[in-house]
Scaffold this active site. Structure first.
Site, PDB file in Angstrom:
ATOM      1  N   ARG A 158      -7.080  12.260  -4.367  1.00  0.00           N
ATOM      2  CA  ARG A 158      -8.351  11.664  -3.934  1.00  0.00           C
ATOM      3  C   ARG A 158      -9.397  12.703  -3.537  1.00  0.00           C
ATOM      4  NH1 ARG A 158     -11.561   9.302  -3.045  1.00  0.00           N
ATOM      5  NH2 ARG A 158     -11.648   7.740  -1.415  1.00  0.00           N
ATOM      6  N   ASP A 176      -7.091  -2.191  -7.266  1.00  0.00           N
ATOM      7  CA  ASP A 176      -7.611  -2.888  -6.087  1.00  0.00           C
ATOM      8  C   ASP A 176      -7.932  -4.322  -6.481  1.00  0.00           C
ATOM      9  OD1 ASP A 176      -8.544  -2.289  -3.191  1.00  0.00           O
ATOM     10  OD2 ASP A 176     -10.082  -3.588  -4.019  1.00  0.00           O
ATOM     11  N   TYR A 195     -14.952 -11.445   0.343  1.00  0.00           N
ATOM     12  CA  TYR A 195     -15.671 -10.178   0.145  1.00  0.00           C
ATOM     13  C   TYR A 195     -16.988 -10.391  -0.590  1.00  0.00           C
ATOM     14  CZ  TYR A 195     -11.643  -7.499   1.733  1.00  0.00           C
ATOM     15  OH  TYR A 195     -10.643  -6.967   2.497  1.00  0.00           O
ATOM     16  N   ARG A 237       0.823  -1.223   0.000  1.00  0.00           N
ATOM     17  CA  ARG A 237       0.000   0.000   0.000  1.00  0.00           C
ATOM     18  C   ARG A 237       0.848   1.259   0.000  1.00  0.00           C
ATOM     19  NH1 ARG A 237      -5.631  -0.829   1.807  1.00  0.00           N
ATOM     20  NH2 ARG A 237      -6.063  -2.858   0.899  1.00  0.00           N
ATOM     21  N   ARG A 258      -3.222   6.465   1.350  1.00  0.00           N
ATOM     22  CA  ARG A 258      -3.728   7.593   2.135  1.00  0.00           C
ATOM     23  C   ARG A 258      -2.742   8.235   3.090  1.00  0.00           C
ATOM     24  NH1 ARG A 258      -8.884   4.491   4.201  1.00  0.00           N
ATOM     25  NH2 ARG A 258      -7.412   2.776   3.837  1.00  0.00           N
TER      26      ARG A 258
HETATM   27  O1  1CP Z   1       0.188   0.816  -3.251  1.00  0.00           O
HETATM   28  C1  1CP Z   1      -0.380  -0.276  -3.327  1.00  0.00           C
HETATM   29  O2  1CP Z   1      -0.147  -1.220  -2.547  1.00  0.00           O
HETATM   30  C2  1CP Z   1      -1.333  -0.540  -4.496  1.00  0.00           C
HETATM   31  C3  1CP Z   1      -2.696  -0.342  -4.238  1.00  0.00           C
HETATM   32  C4  1CP Z   1      -3.619  -1.361  -3.571  1.00  0.00           C
HETATM   33  C5  1CP Z   1      -3.512  -2.755  -3.387  1.00  0.00           C
HETATM   34  C6  1CP Z   1      -2.357  -3.673  -3.703  1.00  0.00           C
HETATM   35  C7  1CP Z   1      -4.877  -0.962  -3.078  1.00  0.00           C
HETATM   36  C8  1CP Z   1      -5.368   0.421  -3.088  1.00  0.00           C
HETATM   37  N1  1CP Z   1      -5.553  -2.080  -2.674  1.00  0.00           N
HETATM   38  C9  1CP Z   1      -4.742  -3.187  -2.830  1.00  0.00           C
HETATM   39  C10 1CP Z   1      -5.069  -4.587  -2.548  1.00  0.00           C
HETATM   40  C11 1CP Z   1      -6.178  -4.903  -1.633  1.00  0.00           C
HETATM   41  N2  1CP Z   1      -7.436  -4.350  -1.559  1.00  0.00           N
HETATM   42  C12 1CP Z   1      -6.135  -5.971  -0.709  1.00  0.00           C
HETATM   43  C13 1CP Z   1      -4.983  -6.928  -0.556  1.00  0.00           C
HETATM   44  C14 1CP Z   1      -3.925  -6.360   0.313  1.00  0.00           C
HETATM   45  C15 1CP Z   1      -4.253  -6.307   1.787  1.00  0.00           C
HETATM   46  O3  1CP Z   1      -4.468  -7.398   2.388  1.00  0.00           O
HETATM   47  O4  1CP Z   1      -4.236  -5.213   2.324  1.00  0.00           O
HETATM   48  C16 1CP Z   1      -7.351  -6.011  -0.042  1.00  0.00           C
HETATM   49  C17 1CP Z   1      -7.762  -6.970   1.068  1.00  0.00           C
HETATM   50  C18 1CP Z   1      -8.173  -4.986  -0.578  1.00  0.00           C
HETATM   51  C19 1CP Z   1      -9.556  -4.671  -0.232  1.00  0.00           C
HETATM   52  C20 1CP Z   1      -9.695  -3.235   0.120  1.00  0.00           C
HETATM   53  N3  1CP Z   1      -9.811  -2.226  -0.813  1.00  0.00           N
HETATM   54  C21 1CP Z   1      -9.608  -2.637   1.392  1.00  0.00           C
HETATM   55  C22 1CP Z   1      -9.446  -3.380   2.693  1.00  0.00           C
HETATM   56  C23 1CP Z   1     -10.784  -3.620   3.322  1.00  0.00           C
HETATM   57  C24 1CP Z   1     -10.702  -4.525   4.549  1.00  0.00           C
HETATM   58  O5  1CP Z   1     -11.206  -5.657   4.473  1.00  0.00           O
HETATM   59  O6  1CP Z   1     -10.139  -4.084   5.555  1.00  0.00           O
HETATM   60  C25 1CP Z   1      -9.685  -1.242   1.196  1.00  0.00           C
HETATM   61  C26 1CP Z   1      -9.661  -0.179   2.255  1.00  0.00           C
HETATM   62  C27 1CP Z   1      -9.826  -1.013  -0.178  1.00  0.00           C
HETATM   63  C28 1CP Z   1      -9.867   0.281  -0.892  1.00  0.00           C
HETATM   64  C29 1CP Z   1      -8.510   0.770  -1.224  1.00  0.00           C
HETATM   65  N4  1CP Z   1      -7.674   0.076  -2.071  1.00  0.00           N
HETATM   66  C30 1CP Z   1      -6.488   0.779  -2.214  1.00  0.00           C
HETATM   67  C31 1CP Z   1      -6.593   1.984  -1.425  1.00  0.00           C
HETATM   68  C32 1CP Z   1      -5.531   3.045  -1.320  1.00  0.00           C
HETATM   69  C33 1CP Z   1      -7.857   1.954  -0.804  1.00  0.00           C
HETATM   70  C34 1CP Z   1      -8.416   3.048   0.089  1.00  0.00           C
HETATM   71  C35 1CP Z   1      -9.406   3.817  -0.734  1.00  0.00           C
HETATM   72  C36 1CP Z   1      -9.319   5.299  -0.648  1.00  0.00           C
HETATM   73  O7  1CP Z   1      -8.401   5.956  -1.174  1.00  0.00           O
HETATM   74  O8  1CP Z   1     -10.273   5.823  -0.072  1.00  0.00           O
END
Ligand code: 1CP
Length: 350
Positions: free
Chosen positions: A46, A82, A157, A33, A37
């Site tokens: 964003r 994502d 999910y 990540r 944020r």
């Molecule tokens: O920089 C990076 O790593 C690339 C971006 C990235 C990646 C690899 C994002 C951006 N999401 C992911 C993968 C992802 N998404 C995973 C696997 C990694 C992990 O285990 O953390 C998972 C489980 C998700 C699902 C997801 N999407 C969540 C987690 C929800 C939970 O169950 O807790 C969230 C918050 C998102 C939205 C998201 N994806 C990425 C960002 C920066 C965000 C936040 C959205 C925003 O900007 O408001």
């Protein structure tokens, strides 16, 4: 400049060399990540566009992918997207709040059968466009990682319908409806194979599968339910010749099963010792991880001690990629990340 993923030169970037367990000039580091944020420049983008729009705009996705590369001396980049993006491409309506919320959770065979097989070029062309644009904007020594979610994580999910701590609904569903569950994970595995192949075709130089929630299963269920579709995906990508990384969150009890996978690199969270894991995984696999994201809140002196502990645990042999044990927290000070990256390089320079 565009680097071909298949080219093997003497000066393989440290990240790709470590994936292949070759000696490196310094231990490579990137941060799960890393585009996100905690960075004010990400929040600025964003504040103008929603998350879905960001993932669908190749220019903006490339821009936020490059943001952490401009700020820190990171050894790898991961495409901003994502794990749920290809799921939308299969016809599932969802939104991010900020985690994925599914319009209609998938719980019947009819819904499983209604999922469209993924055609990446038609359903998610913007991801491949973003990969091409990002690769063109990256320095040659910083490889680009493409990624997807593991079938069990995506299943979690889709069945739960929203993020959850324990994912009790999909775990109960997997027991109550084993046939629907297997059919769903089968479709997800097929889709992730074509999706990851398309990312490699667009220029991704390594491919990573995120098993964020398979570790919630006991070892027997993990082996029966989560592992087979992962094995199928990895075997379906092997001919590409790019390193394959399997991030196995909370999977310390499943390492003997994971050792049977044909992955090049196993990502581990901080609850598992890298040294102990390497003994089970054997010499054919590199490891990635595993600093607790909480340690980025330590004093600089303590952070260095915690980094030393991770490096000592990984041991002196080749095949360690430094990373956090899970995604960086939004509250993290970017200066801590700079200190982390610079210290890993300084401490491991040969
Ligand atoms: O920089 C990076 O790593 C690339 C971006 C990235 C990646 C690899 C994002 C951006 N999401 C992911 C993968 C992802 N998404 C995973 C696997 C990694 C992990 O285990 O953390 C998972 C489980 C998700 C699902 C997801 N999407 C969540 C987690 C929800 C939970 O169950 O807790 C969230 C918050 C998102 C939205 C998201 N994806 C990425 C960002 C920066 C965000 C936040 C959205 C925003 O900007 O408001």
């Amino acid at each position: 400049m565009t680097a071909s993923p298949a080219v093997k030169t003497d000066a393989l970037p440290p990240f790709l060399a470590a994936c292949r367990r070759q000696p490196v000039a310094h231990t490579p580091i990137w941060v799960m990540r890393q585009a996100g944020r905690y960075l004010p420049e990400y929040r600025a983008v964003r504040s103008k566009v929603g998350f879905t729009e960001l993932t669908r705009s190749p220019e903006l996705a490339a821009e936020v992918t490059l943001q952490p590369i401009r700020r820190f001396a990171l050894d790898a980049s991961i495409i901003f997207s994502d794990i749920m993006v290809p799921i939308e491409g299969m016809g599932v309506a969802l939104e991010y709040a900020p985690g994925p919320v599914i319009g209609e959770p998938v719980r019947t065979m009819k819904q499983v059968e209604a999922l469209r097989p993924l055609n990446p070029a038609e359903d998610v062309p913007f991801v491949m466009e973003a990969i091409k644009l990002t690769r063109a904007g990256l320095p040659a020594h910083v490889p680009l990682i493409g990624f997807a979610g593991s079938p069990f994580t995506l299943f979690s999910y889709l069945v739960a319908g929203k993020p959850s701590k324990e994912f009790s609904v999909p775990r109960a569903f997997a027991q109550a409806e084993p046939e629907i569950s297997a059919a769903l994970m089968d479709r997800l595995a097929d889709a992730m194979i074509v999706y990851l192949r398309a990312q490699a075709g667009a220029g991704a130089q390594a491919l990573m599968l995120f098993e964020s929630w398979g570790g919630l299963l006991g070892p027997n269920d993990y082996r029966r339910i989560a592992l087979p579709p992962v094995k199928r995906i990895i075997d379906g990508l092997k001919d590409l010749g790019v390193p394959l990384i399997y991030f196995a969150n909370q999977c310390g009890s499943n390492l003997d099963s994971i050792a049977t996978l044909n992955a090049d690199v196993i990502g581990l969270d901080w609850r598992t010792s890298l040294g102990a894991a390497r003994k089970v995984l054997g010499p054919s696999k590199a490891v990635q991880g595993n600093l607790d994201p909480a340690h980025l809140f330590s004093s600089p002196a303590d952070l260095r001690k915690r980094v030393d502990e991770v490096l000592a645990d990984a041991g002196p042999g080749p095949g360690h990629i430094f990373n956090l044990g899970h995604g960086i927290w939004p509250e993290t000070d970017p200066d801590s990340v700079a200190q982390l990256v610079d210290y890993v390089h300084e401490r491991t320079a040969k």
